[in-house]
Design a protein around this motif. Structure first.
Motif, PDB file in Angstrom:
ATOM      1  N   GLY A  60     -18.212  13.701  17.285  1.00 52.99           N
ATOM      2  CA  GLY A  60     -16.814  13.350  17.105  1.00 52.99           C
ATOM      3  C   GLY A  60     -16.547  13.236  15.622  1.00 52.99           C
ATOM      4  O   GLY A  60     -17.445  13.357  14.800  1.00 52.99           O
ATOM      5  N   CYS A  61     -15.320  13.013  15.310  1.00 51.36           N
ATOM      6  CA  CYS A  61     -14.966  12.852  13.910  1.00 51.36           C
ATOM      7  C   CYS A  61     -15.485  11.513  13.422  1.00 51.36           C
ATOM      8  O   CYS A  61     -15.293  10.498  14.078  1.00 51.36           O
ATOM      9  N   GLY A  62     -16.161  11.510  12.313  1.00 54.32           N
ATOM     10  CA  GLY A  62     -16.686  10.275  11.744  1.00 54.32           C
ATOM     11  C   GLY A  62     -15.590   9.447  11.111  1.00 54.32           C
ATOM     12  O   GLY A  62     -14.485   9.917  10.860  1.00 54.32           O
ATOM     13  N   ALA A  63     -15.888   8.203  10.884  1.00 51.17           N
ATOM     14  CA  ALA A  63     -14.950   7.288  10.249  1.00 51.17           C
ATOM     15  C   ALA A  63     -14.786   7.647   8.775  1.00 51.17           C
ATOM     16  O   ALA A  63     -15.677   8.242   8.167  1.00 51.17           O
ATOM     17  N   SER A  64     -13.651   7.287   8.224  1.00 50.76           N
ATOM     18  CA  SER A  64     -13.415   7.508   6.795  1.00 50.76           C
ATOM     19  C   SER A  64     -12.671   6.317   6.224  1.00 50.76           C
ATOM     20  O   SER A  64     -12.023   5.571   6.954  1.00 50.76           O
ATOM     21  N   GLN A  65     -12.796   6.153   4.938  1.00 49.28           N
ATOM     22  CA  GLN A  65     -12.018   5.117   4.270  1.00 49.28           C
ATOM     23  C   GLN A  65     -11.714   5.548   2.846  1.00 49.28           C
ATOM     24  O   GLN A  65     -12.462   6.311   2.244  1.00 49.28           O
ATOM     25  N   THR A  66     -10.586   5.083   2.362  1.00 48.64           N
ATOM     26  CA  THR A  66     -10.187   5.323   0.974  1.00 48.64           C
ATOM     27  C   THR A  66      -9.898   3.977   0.331  1.00 48.64           C
ATOM     28  O   THR A  66      -9.339   3.085   0.971  1.00 48.64           O
ATOM     29  N   ILE A  67     -10.297   3.854  -0.916  1.00 44.52           N
ATOM     30  CA  ILE A  67     -10.181   2.591  -1.635  1.00 44.52           C
ATOM     31  C   ILE A  67      -9.573   2.853  -3.007  1.00 44.52           C
ATOM     32  O   ILE A  67      -9.994   3.774  -3.708  1.00 44.52           O
ATOM     33  N   HIS A  68      -8.618   2.039  -3.392  1.00 46.06           N
ATOM     34  CA  HIS A  68      -8.084   2.023  -4.755  1.00 46.06           C
ATOM     35  C   HIS A  68      -8.115   0.572  -5.215  1.00 46.06           C
ATOM     36  O   HIS A  68      -7.391  -0.266  -4.668  1.00 46.06           O
ATOM     37  N   GLN A  69      -8.959   0.290  -6.198  1.00 46.19           N
ATOM     38  CA  GLN A  69      -9.171  -1.075  -6.665  1.00 46.19           C
ATOM     39  C   GLN A  69      -8.041  -1.582  -7.548  1.00 46.19           C
ATOM     40  O   GLN A  69      -7.332  -0.805  -8.195  1.00 46.19           O
ATOM     41  N   PHE A  70      -7.953  -2.909  -7.611  1.00 46.70           N
ATOM     42  CA  PHE A  70      -7.110  -3.552  -8.609  1.00 46.70           C
ATOM     43  C   PHE A  70      -7.647  -3.175  -9.985  1.00 46.70           C
ATOM     44  O   PHE A  70      -8.865  -3.027 -10.149  1.00 46.70           O
ATOM     45  N   GLU A  71      -6.790  -3.055 -10.965  1.00 46.80           N
ATOM     46  CA  GLU A  71      -7.275  -2.874 -12.338  1.00 46.80           C
ATOM     47  C   GLU A  71      -7.868  -4.187 -12.842  1.00 46.80           C
ATOM     48  O   GLU A  71      -8.823  -4.191 -13.600  1.00 46.80           O
ATOM     49  N   GLN A  72      -7.248  -5.282 -12.426  1.00 48.39           N
ATOM     50  CA  GLN A  72      -7.735  -6.616 -12.757  1.00 48.39           C
ATOM     51  C   GLN A  72      -7.488  -7.482 -11.529  1.00 48.39           C
ATOM     52  O   GLN A  72      -6.394  -7.445 -10.948  1.00 48.39           O
ATOM     53  N   ASN A  73      -8.479  -8.257 -11.143  1.00 53.79           N
ATOM     54  CA  ASN A  73      -8.335  -9.087  -9.955  1.00 53.79           C
ATOM     55  C   ASN A  73      -7.218 -10.113 -10.130  1.00 53.79           C
ATOM     56  O   ASN A  73      -7.106 -10.725 -11.194  1.00 53.79           O
ATOM     57  N   PRO A  74      -6.420 -10.311  -9.097  1.00 56.54           N
ATOM     58  CA  PRO A  74      -5.385 -11.346  -9.168  1.00 56.54           C
ATOM     59  C   PRO A  74      -6.018 -12.734  -9.054  1.00 56.54           C
ATOM     60  O   PRO A  74      -7.117 -12.889  -8.518  1.00 56.54           O
ATOM     61  N   GLN A  75      -5.336 -13.740  -9.579  1.00 63.87           N
ATOM     62  CA  GLN A  75      -5.798 -15.115  -9.423  1.00 63.87           C
ATOM     63  C   GLN A  75      -5.186 -15.749  -8.180  1.00 63.87           C
ATOM     64  O   GLN A  75      -5.777 -16.636  -7.580  1.00 63.87           O
ATOM     65  N   LYS A  76      -3.994 -15.267  -7.810  1.00 66.29           N
ATOM     66  CA  LYS A  76      -3.321 -15.799  -6.631  1.00 66.29           C
ATOM     67  C   LYS A  76      -2.629 -14.657  -5.900  1.00 66.29           C
ATOM     68  O   LYS A  76      -1.912 -13.862  -6.511  1.00 66.29           O
ATOM     69  N   VAL A  77      -2.878 -14.570  -4.587  1.00 67.17           N
ATOM     70  CA  VAL A  77      -2.201 -13.564  -3.771  1.00 67.17           C
ATOM     71  C   VAL A  77      -1.370 -14.255  -2.705  1.00 67.17           C
ATOM     72  O   VAL A  77      -1.710 -15.347  -2.235  1.00 67.17           O
ATOM     73  N   CYS A  78      -0.283 -13.612  -2.351  1.00 70.62           N
ATOM     74  CA  CYS A  78       0.535 -14.029  -1.224  1.00 70.62           C
ATOM     75  C   CYS A  78       0.347 -12.967  -0.151  1.00 70.62           C
ATOM     76  O   CYS A  78       0.556 -11.781  -0.401  1.00 70.62           O
ATOM     77  N   VAL A  79      -0.074 -13.390   1.026  1.00 71.47           N
ATOM     78  CA  VAL A  79      -0.324 -12.463   2.128  1.00 71.47           C
ATOM     79  C   VAL A  79       0.867 -12.514   3.070  1.00 71.47           C
ATOM     80  O   VAL A  79       1.225 -13.579   3.580  1.00 71.47           O
ATOM     81  N   ALA A  80       1.485 -11.354   3.292  1.00 71.55           N
ATOM     82  CA  ALA A  80       2.619 -11.229   4.206  1.00 71.55           C
ATOM     83  C   ALA A  80       2.086 -11.141   5.630  1.00 71.55           C
ATOM     84  O   ALA A  80       1.416 -10.170   5.986  1.00 71.55           O
TER      85      ALA A  80
ATOM     86  N   TYR B  91      -9.026   2.226   6.373  1.00 70.85           N
ATOM     87  CA  TYR B  91     -10.143   2.602   7.232  1.00 70.85           C
ATOM     88  C   TYR B  91      -9.588   3.332   8.445  1.00 70.85           C
ATOM     89  O   TYR B  91      -8.651   2.848   9.087  1.00 70.85           O
ATOM     90  N   ILE B  92     -10.143   4.510   8.723  1.00 73.54           N
ATOM     91  CA  ILE B  92      -9.785   5.263   9.922  1.00 73.54           C
ATOM     92  C   ILE B  92     -11.076   5.449  10.709  1.00 73.54           C
ATOM     93  O   ILE B  92     -12.018   6.079  10.241  1.00 73.54           O
ATOM     94  N   GLY B  93     -11.116   4.865  11.891  1.00 71.59           N
ATOM     95  CA  GLY B  93     -12.310   4.901  12.724  1.00 71.59           C
ATOM     96  C   GLY B  93     -12.578   6.281  13.276  1.00 71.59           C
ATOM     97  O   GLY B  93     -11.712   7.154  13.280  1.00 71.59           O
ATOM     98  N   GLY B  94     -13.788   6.472  13.742  1.00 76.35           N
ATOM     99  CA  GLY B  94     -14.178   7.740  14.338  1.00 76.35           C
ATOM    100  C   GLY B  94     -13.421   8.013  15.620  1.00 76.35           C
ATOM    101  O   GLY B  94     -12.846   7.121  16.230  1.00 76.35           O
TER     102      GLY B  94
END
Length: 160
Positions: free
Chosen positions: A17-37, A126-129
């Motif tokens: 079957g089709c294998g899983a795939s993922q793509t990642i784009h990092q922060f340039e600098q880590n945040p100190q505080k995040v607000c999660v919607a 992330y896209i599962g297989g």
């Protein structure tokens, strides 16, 4: 003889079957505080894991009420709070589960924008297989932790 070859080929093709795939784009600098919607239509455990993983990196987390509108296959979140002034980034997320012999996480997307929601700062998808690929039956909690780790500049080891 022909029947056994046919069955062997059928079995071989069914296990691929089709294998899983993922793509990642990092922060340039880590945040100190995040607000999660908060995405109410996604299993509550995903929010809990996202929060705990940011906190494991000593990043403060605040949750915000939000509506996620699905249009043309993409979510357009709308914050129901204007308390984003203290946030270095706003984090959004979605995850889908499918059924195939067992329930499994087939898709996850975590993305972060600046507090004006005009610039994407980081994202992990992330896209599962698919098909009869048993590799799609992953531990969803571990995968969400891994995705959060990977968007940060120096991620923790999540054991995956």
């Amino acid at each position: 003889m022909k029947k056994s070859i046919f069955i062997s080929l059928l079995l071989a093709f069914s296990l691929t079957g089709c294998g899983a795939s993922q793509t990642i784009h990092q922060f340039e600098q880590n945040p100190q505080k995040v607000c999660v919607a908060v995405h109410k239509d996604v299993r509550e455990g995903v929010l809990k894991t996202i929060k705990s993983q940011f906190e494991a990196h000593n990043i403060q987390v605040t949750t915000l009420a939000a509506n996620y509108n699905l249009s043309h296959g993409r979510y357009s979140p709308l914050l129901l709070s204007d308390k984003t002034n203290n946030c270095d980034a706003i984090v959004f997320y979605t995850a889908n589960w499918n059924w195939d012999l067992a329930l499994y996480m087939s898709f996850a997307n975590i993305w972060a924008t600046d507090k004006t929601m005009t610039h994407r700062l980081a994202d992990a998808k992330y896209i599962g297989g698919k098909g009869f690929n048993f590799g799609k039956f992953i531990n969803a909690d571990e995968k969400i932790r891994e995705l959060v780790d990977k968007v940060l500049v120096s991620g923790l080891k999540s054991g995956t």
